[in-house]
Design a protein around this motif. Structure first.
Motif, PDB file in Angstrom:
ATOM      1  N   SER A  23     -16.158   4.996  -5.433  1.00 37.02           N
ATOM      2  CA  SER A  23     -15.654   5.733  -6.584  1.00 37.02           C
ATOM      3  C   SER A  23     -14.518   4.992  -7.286  1.00 37.02           C
ATOM      4  N   GLU A  24     -14.230   5.412  -8.507  1.00 38.15           N
ATOM      5  CA  GLU A  24     -13.122   4.860  -9.285  1.00 38.15           C
ATOM      6  C   GLU A  24     -11.791   5.147  -8.592  1.00 38.15           C
ATOM      7  N   LYS A  25     -11.647   6.336  -8.036  1.00 40.38           N
ATOM      8  CA  LYS A  25     -10.416   6.702  -7.335  1.00 40.38           C
ATOM      9  C   LYS A  25     -10.197   5.797  -6.121  1.00 40.38           C
ATOM     10  N   ALA A  26     -11.243   5.523  -5.378  1.00 43.39           N
ATOM     11  CA  ALA A  26     -11.130   4.629  -4.229  1.00 43.39           C
ATOM     12  C   ALA A  26     -10.715   3.234  -4.685  1.00 43.39           C
ATOM     13  N   GLU A  27     -11.234   2.808  -5.823  1.00 45.85           N
ATOM     14  CA  GLU A  27     -10.868   1.504  -6.379  1.00 45.85           C
ATOM     15  C   GLU A  27      -9.382   1.467  -6.718  1.00 45.85           C
ATOM     16  N   GLU A  28      -8.887   2.497  -7.359  1.00 41.24           N
ATOM     17  CA  GLU A  28      -7.469   2.548  -7.734  1.00 41.24           C
ATOM     18  C   GLU A  28      -6.570   2.537  -6.499  1.00 41.24           C
ATOM     19  N   VAL A  29      -6.888   3.372  -5.547  1.00 43.07           N
ATOM     20  CA  VAL A  29      -6.067   3.477  -4.334  1.00 43.07           C
ATOM     21  C   VAL A  29      -6.118   2.174  -3.547  1.00 43.07           C
ATOM     22  N   SER A  30      -7.310   1.629  -3.372  1.00 43.22           N
ATOM     23  CA  SER A  30      -7.430   0.396  -2.592  1.00 43.22           C
ATOM     24  C   SER A  30      -6.710  -0.761  -3.272  1.00 43.22           C
ATOM     25  N   ASP A  31      -6.769  -0.830  -4.598  1.00 46.29           N
ATOM     26  CA  ASP A  31      -6.059  -1.899  -5.304  1.00 46.29           C
ATOM     27  C   ASP A  31      -4.560  -1.810  -5.070  1.00 46.29           C
ATOM     28  N   ARG A  32      -4.009  -0.602  -5.132  1.00 41.01           N
ATOM     29  CA  ARG A  32      -2.567  -0.440  -4.900  1.00 41.01           C
ATOM     30  C   ARG A  32      -2.188  -0.831  -3.476  1.00 41.01           C
ATOM     31  N   ILE A  33      -2.977  -0.388  -2.518  1.00 38.09           N
ATOM     32  CA  ILE A  33      -2.684  -0.695  -1.113  1.00 38.09           C
ATOM     33  C   ILE A  33      -2.822  -2.186  -0.853  1.00 38.09           C
ATOM     34  N   LEU A  34      -3.903  -2.771  -1.345  1.00 38.88           N
ATOM     35  CA  LEU A  34      -4.126  -4.198  -1.117  1.00 38.88           C
ATOM     36  C   LEU A  34      -3.078  -5.057  -1.810  1.00 38.88           C
ATOM     37  N   ASP A  35      -2.699  -4.681  -3.027  1.00 36.11           N
ATOM     38  CA  ASP A  35      -1.655  -5.428  -3.736  1.00 36.11           C
ATOM     39  C   ASP A  35      -0.337  -5.369  -2.972  1.00 36.11           C
ATOM     40  N   GLY A  36       0.031  -4.186  -2.524  1.00 29.91           N
ATOM     41  CA  GLY A  36       1.273  -4.031  -1.777  1.00 29.91           C
ATOM     42  C   GLY A  36       1.268  -4.814  -0.478  1.00 29.91           C
ATOM     43  N   ALA A  37       0.161  -4.739   0.248  1.00 33.64           N
ATOM     44  CA  ALA A  37       0.059  -5.464   1.515  1.00 33.64           C
ATOM     45  C   ALA A  37       0.108  -6.972   1.283  1.00 33.64           C
ATOM     46  N   ALA A  38      -0.625  -7.450   0.278  1.00 34.10           N
ATOM     47  CA  ALA A  38      -0.640  -8.886  -0.019  1.00 34.10           C
ATOM     48  C   ALA A  38       0.747  -9.367  -0.427  1.00 34.10           C
ATOM     49  N   ASP A  39       1.426  -8.610  -1.264  1.00 29.61           N
ATOM     50  CA  ASP A  39       2.772  -8.995  -1.686  1.00 29.61           C
ATOM     51  C   ASP A  39       3.728  -9.056  -0.502  1.00 29.61           C
ATOM     52  N   ALA A  40       3.652  -8.079   0.388  1.00 25.16           N
ATOM     53  CA  ALA A  40       4.523  -8.064   1.565  1.00 25.16           C
ATOM     54  C   ALA A  40       4.238  -9.253   2.480  1.00 25.16           C
ATOM     55  N   ILE A  41       2.974  -9.554   2.677  1.00 24.79           N
ATOM     56  CA  ILE A  41       2.599 -10.669   3.548  1.00 24.79           C
ATOM     57  C   ILE A  41       3.038 -11.988   2.941  1.00 24.79           C
ATOM     58  N   LYS A  42       2.872 -12.132   1.625  1.00 29.70           N
ATOM     59  CA  LYS A  42       3.254 -13.388   0.970  1.00 29.70           C
ATOM     60  C   LYS A  42       4.759 -13.646   1.049  1.00 29.70           C
ATOM     61  N   LYS A  43       5.551 -12.608   1.246  1.00 30.46           N
ATOM     62  CA  LYS A  43       7.001 -12.784   1.384  1.00 30.46           C
ATOM     63  C   LYS A  43       7.376 -13.406   2.723  1.00 30.46           C
ATOM     64  N   VAL A  44       6.512 -13.281   3.725  1.00 29.37           N
ATOM     65  CA  VAL A  44       6.863 -13.772   5.057  1.00 29.37           C
ATOM     66  C   VAL A  44       6.056 -14.988   5.516  1.00 29.37           C
ATOM     67  N   VAL A  45       4.991 -15.331   4.816  1.00 27.72           N
ATOM     68  CA  VAL A  45       4.205 -16.503   5.216  1.00 27.72           C
ATOM     69  C   VAL A  45       4.685 -17.736   4.447  1.00 27.72           C
TER      70      VAL A  45
END
Length: 71
Positions: free
Chosen positions: A27-49
């Protein structure tokens, strides 16, 4: 009710509602939620790698994103 009973009940519910679950994941809602979660996780990981690994983090993020939502 033991753990095995709970697991089996969960499997039954999943099988009974497989179509609804698959539709919800696409669904579109799943896309929106997953994008926010994935963006946040990727940004956090990129700060420490190390900087050289940041492109790999983006690749993994994109690969995961292909499997959730509708894009």
């Amino acid at each position: 009710m033991g753990v095995d009973d709970i697991v089996n009940k969960g499997k039954q519910l999943f099988e009974q509602n497989r179509d609804k679950i698959e539709d919800a994941l696409k669904s579109e809602k799943a896309e929106e939620v997953s994008d926010r979660i994935l963006d946040g996780a990727a940004d956090a990981i990129k700060k420490v790698v190390p900087e050289g690994q940041r492109a790999k983090v983006d690749q993994v993020r994109e690969n995961v994103d292909k499997h959730v939502g509708n894009q």
